[in-house]
Design an enzyme around this catalytic site. Structure first.
Site, PDB file in Angstrom:
ATOM      1  N   SER A 126      -8.926  12.356   1.145  1.00 48.92           N
ATOM      2  CA  SER A 126      -9.363  13.455   0.288  1.00 48.92           C
ATOM      3  C   SER A 126      -8.718  13.383  -1.089  1.00 48.92           C
ATOM      4  O   SER A 126      -9.225  13.948  -2.052  1.00 48.92           O
ATOM      5  CB  SER A 126      -9.049  14.801   0.937  1.00 48.92           C
ATOM      6  OG  SER A 126      -7.656  14.966   1.085  1.00 48.92           O
TER       7      SER A 126
ATOM      8  N   LYS B 169       3.726  -6.861   4.092  1.00 42.15           N
ATOM      9  CA  LYS B 169       3.615  -5.425   3.871  1.00 42.15           C
ATOM     10  C   LYS B 169       3.297  -4.755   5.188  1.00 42.15           C
ATOM     11  O   LYS B 169       2.764  -5.366   6.113  1.00 42.15           O
ATOM     12  CB  LYS B 169       2.551  -5.091   2.817  1.00 42.15           C
ATOM     13  CG  LYS B 169       1.122  -5.511   3.137  1.00 42.15           C
ATOM     14  CD  LYS B 169       0.344  -4.624   4.074  1.00 42.15           C
ATOM     15  CE  LYS B 169       0.313  -3.197   3.596  1.00 42.15           C
ATOM     16  NZ  LYS B 169      -0.430  -2.326   4.604  1.00 42.15           N
TER      17      LYS B 169
ATOM     18  N   ASN C 279      -0.697  11.239   5.434  1.00 42.71           N
ATOM     19  CA  ASN C 279      -1.950  10.901   6.098  1.00 42.71           C
ATOM     20  C   ASN C 279      -2.945  12.053   6.213  1.00 42.71           C
ATOM     21  O   ASN C 279      -4.142  11.812   6.385  1.00 42.71           O
ATOM     22  CB  ASN C 279      -1.654  10.344   7.498  1.00 42.71           C
ATOM     23  CG  ASN C 279      -1.067   8.956   7.422  1.00 42.71           C
ATOM     24  OD1 ASN C 279      -1.783   7.989   7.218  1.00 42.71           O
ATOM     25  ND2 ASN C 279       0.247   8.849   7.550  1.00 42.71           N
TER      26      ASN C 279
ATOM     27  N   GLU D  23       5.552   4.955   7.397  1.00 41.42           N
ATOM     28  CA  GLU D  23       5.135   6.062   6.545  1.00 41.42           C
ATOM     29  C   GLU D  23       5.932   7.322   6.877  1.00 41.42           C
ATOM     30  O   GLU D  23       5.909   7.822   8.002  1.00 41.42           O
ATOM     31  CB  GLU D  23       3.644   6.322   6.712  1.00 41.42           C
ATOM     32  CG  GLU D  23       2.807   5.242   6.062  1.00 41.42           C
ATOM     33  CD  GLU D  23       1.321   5.451   6.255  1.00 41.42           C
ATOM     34  OE1 GLU D  23       0.559   4.778   5.545  1.00 41.42           O
ATOM     35  OE2 GLU D  23       0.919   6.250   7.116  1.00 41.42           O
TER      36      GLU D  23
ATOM     37  N   THR E 134       0.865  -1.183   0.000  1.00 44.01           N
ATOM     38  CA  THR E 134       0.000   0.000   0.000  1.00 44.01           C
ATOM     39  C   THR E 134       0.906   1.238   0.000  1.00 44.01           C
ATOM     40  O   THR E 134       1.383   1.651  -1.041  1.00 44.01           O
ATOM     41  CB  THR E 134      -0.970  -0.011   1.194  1.00 44.01           C
ATOM     42  OG1 THR E 134      -0.236  -0.255   2.407  1.00 44.01           O
ATOM     43  CG2 THR E 134      -2.026  -1.084   1.013  1.00 44.01           C
TER      44      THR E 134
ATOM     45  N   THR F  68      -0.280  -6.106  13.115  1.00 41.18           N
ATOM     46  CA  THR F  68       0.139  -4.816  12.561  1.00 41.18           C
ATOM     47  C   THR F  68       0.652  -4.906  11.130  1.00 41.18           C
ATOM     48  O   THR F  68       1.437  -4.075  10.713  1.00 41.18           O
ATOM     49  CB  THR F  68       1.219  -4.155  13.444  1.00 41.18           C
ATOM     50  OG1 THR F  68       2.421  -4.920  13.357  1.00 41.18           O
ATOM     51  CG2 THR F  68       0.782  -4.058  14.873  1.00 41.18           C
TER      52      THR F  68
END
Length: 691
Positions: A394, A167, A389, A264, A141, A178
């Site tokens: 959006s 992943k 994030n 991330e 992802t 997790t």
């Protein structure tokens, strides 16, 4: 990655994500014992709800994983989607639907477009291979790279393989996995002891991992064992089961570390060890609390040795949970340097900050209240985490066919963000326009795919800012592997006879140069691959040597043809140069990327010369020089302060400055976007050498 016999993998693009593969299939040609560990989140995804009550089991043969859509909080339709896919895949593979497990990861709350997944089931079956690369890519992802690991263990005098694709990057916090992981092994083991082994492995690996304190509804770890190693089956505790469980735990711990390092927006892996507490559970909880502390993570990102935040977190967690732990007599070390032991300890802040710029930061908290210990893993908290994030959903738009796409236009971001970005960008554009920058590209930046991509994005941004980049690359690990395989290195040194030189030129001017040019051009750059021999760009002669080795094709630069490079730059190209040159005797010479980068920068009178290497900058006794003059650097060099590659880069920096280059930067290529951070900030992140 080594794959156990009998397992096959495939990956396809179904359109759940705008680009890249998004559906993976893992298949065993014989029934497997299977077990799973799942999220503790009450908002479990449909695949988790479907699989959890069916495991452990003895007849599983396939795992279907999709990315791009979480199939979570989708109601009855989500469960029906899982049942439909299990039935259709089972029919296609000639196995029972009960032999199929599913997992999903991606955006929450969007219905899974079953027709799109159904359309790639047959191609998945046709694409099954005993290689896992395509499947590892398909489950990603926000991961920056595919993740795969494997181990081997000797059981009953048989070699047993344990491998995994996995992943994980964000929305990760303990209780439980997790991550999405599919572990496969040819071990012969019954379902119940397999489940026990998996729970034990997860408890001290994934459950000690935190990236952002948020728990996904999709966390899943599957393990499938097909028994093809053909040893007596493991049915319960014993020496062989212990050996298998230890190997599985080691595998899971490496996965946890890899996920934390790829969190991330992460730039650093954070490892926290807590010792001297009453129980292992308390140790694990305290270690996780420190690794997950927003203030600690932010300090790690800024290379700030703020030990007070560490002990404050320990004290807060111990207080709220009622642990019999006293933080006052503790000893705290960061990167092996003691900063607190019952009271603040003196330390060299400059040295420690330099150490904290390394890709891995280790924090040790030694308490005095027991014998138990534990380790937890996390990552720093960077600006990129917020960017990834803040606008996650959006920027996601639904498509008419049921898939989703990403609309990442600047218009979708907040006005304040756009204003700040544009103002800062314009100041650098005016400062850099028309300036030339020679970049020596090598080290770890050539190893990890995520670092390659980040480097190429940086080059694209430099061009957008008006800078004219020229890249000189080394050979990286590909050259080392090739030379070792062919026996063309002796005691780590290249044997540069005719055969060795041909291999060097083949790798440098062939595969390495071509791969880099391809990535750059795919990003929109006008990169052109060049050998130093092209257009007689770099002339060389044989280098005299006193070590007695056969190195007749190791050379030194005698002249650089700037007119050839001027022509390329004038037409808007990004030259990507391999460091070989043409001798006056007609022979080819291996010149070394450090030297070629400096000579090219001198010939072009470049504004900047940048060296990417595997250290925070120029170091003396682990102390980072953030800025110094060429004269001061020469003094340190004369005093014998440097050795090896550090010495080479110091010499080249001094020569470049003496040859008219205005500034030389030495930066850490192991840190993503370090090139931009060095050039686009006032203080930079590495070493700046000036006149």
């Amino acid at each position: 990655m080594r794959v156990p016999p009998g397992f096959f993998f495939a990956g396809q693009h179904a359109g759940l994500k705008p680009q890249r593969k998004d559906v993976a299939l893992v298949y065993s040609d014989t029934p497997c014992a299977a077990a799973g560990c799942f999220t503790a989140n009450k908002a479990r995804s449909a695949p988790v709800q479907d699989a959890e009550p069916r495991l452990p089991a003895a007849d599983v043969q396939a795992v279907l994983v999709n990315s791009g859509n979480a199939n979570a909080l989708t109601g009855a339709a989500g469960l029906e989607a899982v049942r439909t896919l299990r039935e259709e895949l089972g029919q296609l593979l000639s196995v029972s639907p009960s032999a199929v497990l599913c997992a999903s990861t991606g955006v929450i709350g969007h219905p899974l477009p079953v027709p799109k997944v159904r359309a790639v089931l047959a191609p998945l079956k046709e694409g099954l291979r005993p290689e896992s690369d395509a499947a590892a890519e398909a489950i990603m992802t926000t991961d920056t790279r595919p993740k795969q690991v494997w181990r081997s263990v000797r059981l009953f005098d048989r070699d047993v393989t344990v491998s995994a694709i996995f992943k994980g990057s964000g929305m990760m916090h303990p209780s439980l996995a997790t991550v999405i992981a599919v572990i496969v092994t040819d071990c012969a083991i019954a379902p119940e002891p397999l489940a026990t082994a998996l729970r034990q492995a997860v408890s001290c690996s994934f459950n000690s991992l935190t990236v952002d304190g948020d728990m996904s509804p999709n966390d899943t770890v599957y393990v499938l064992a097909n028994g093809r190693a053909d040893h007596p089956p493991l049915t319960g505790p014993g020496p062989e089961w212990d050996a298998f469980t230890s190997t599985l735990t080691d595998l899971c711990q490496e996965m946890a570390r890899e996920i934390a390092a790829d969190g991330e927006g992460a730039t650093k892996l954070l490892e926290v060890e807590v010792t001297g507490v009453p129980t292992p559970a308390i140790a694990q909880d305290l270690a996780r609390a420190v690794a997950g502390s927003t203030l600690v993570k932010a300090a790690v990102f800024g290379a700030d040795p703020n030990w007070g935040r560490v002990l404050a977190t320990v004290g807060a967690r111990a207080g709220t949970q009622g642990y019999a732990v006293d933080p006052y007599p503790a000893r705290v070390s960061i990167q092996g340097i003691c900063v607190y032991e019952g009271a603040p300890q003196p330390y060299d802040a400059t040295v420690l900050k330099a150490r904290m710029r390394e890709p891995e930061v280790r924090v040790e908290v030694h308490l005095t209240d027991g014998e138990a210990s534990a380790v937890a893993w996390g990552c720093d908290l960077s600006y990129d985490y917020v960017k990834i994030n803040a606008d996650y959903t959006s920027l996601i738009v639904s498509k008419p066919d049921g898939g989703v796409g990403k609309d990442d236009r600047l218009a979708n971001y907040s006005p304040a963000f756009k204003t700040t970005l544009l103002v800062e960008s314009l100041s650098y554009i005016s400062r850099f326009r028309g300036k030339r920058c020679v970049i020596r590209y090598g080290g770890a930046a050539m190893v990890k795919e995520s670092l390659k991509q980040a480097f190429c994005r940086d080059i694209e941004l430099l061009r957008s800012a008006g800078l004219q980049p020229i890249i000189v690359h080394g050979g990286g690990p590909e050259l080392t592997r090739t030379l070792d395989k062919l026996g063309l290195r002796q005691e780590g040194v290249l044997v540069s006879d005719d055969s060795g030189l041909k291999v060097v030129e083949m790798v440098l001017s062939g595969s390495v140069n071509s791969d880099l040019v391809t990535i750059l051009n795919n990003m929109g750059d006008r990169a052109v691959g060049l050998s130093g021999k092209d257009g007689a760009m770099i002339r060389a002669r044989r280098m005299s040597t006193e070590d007695g080795r056969s190195r007749e094709h190791v050379g030194e630069v005698t002249r650089v043809n700037p007119e050839f490079l001027e022509m390329m730059l004038g037409q808007g190209y990004v030259p990507v140069i391999s460091p070989v040159g043409l001798g006056e005797d007609g022979l080819t010479y291996d010149l070394g990327s450090d030297v070629v980068a400096a000579e090219v920068a001198k010939a072009l009178k470049a504004h900047k010369l940048v060296y990417l290497h595997d250290a925070p900058g120029i170091l003396k006794d682990k102390e980072l020089f953030s800025e110094l003059t060429a004269a001061r650097l020469q003094e340190h060099l004369d005093a014998g302060a440097f050795s090896g590659s550090m010495q080479t880069r110091a010499i080249m920096a001094i020569k470049a400055i003496g040859g008219g280059v205005e500034r030389v930067h030495v930066i850490d290529g192991r840190v993503p976007h370090s090139l931009i951070a060095e050039l686009f900030t006032d203080k930079g992140v590495g070493t700046l050498v000036t006149r």
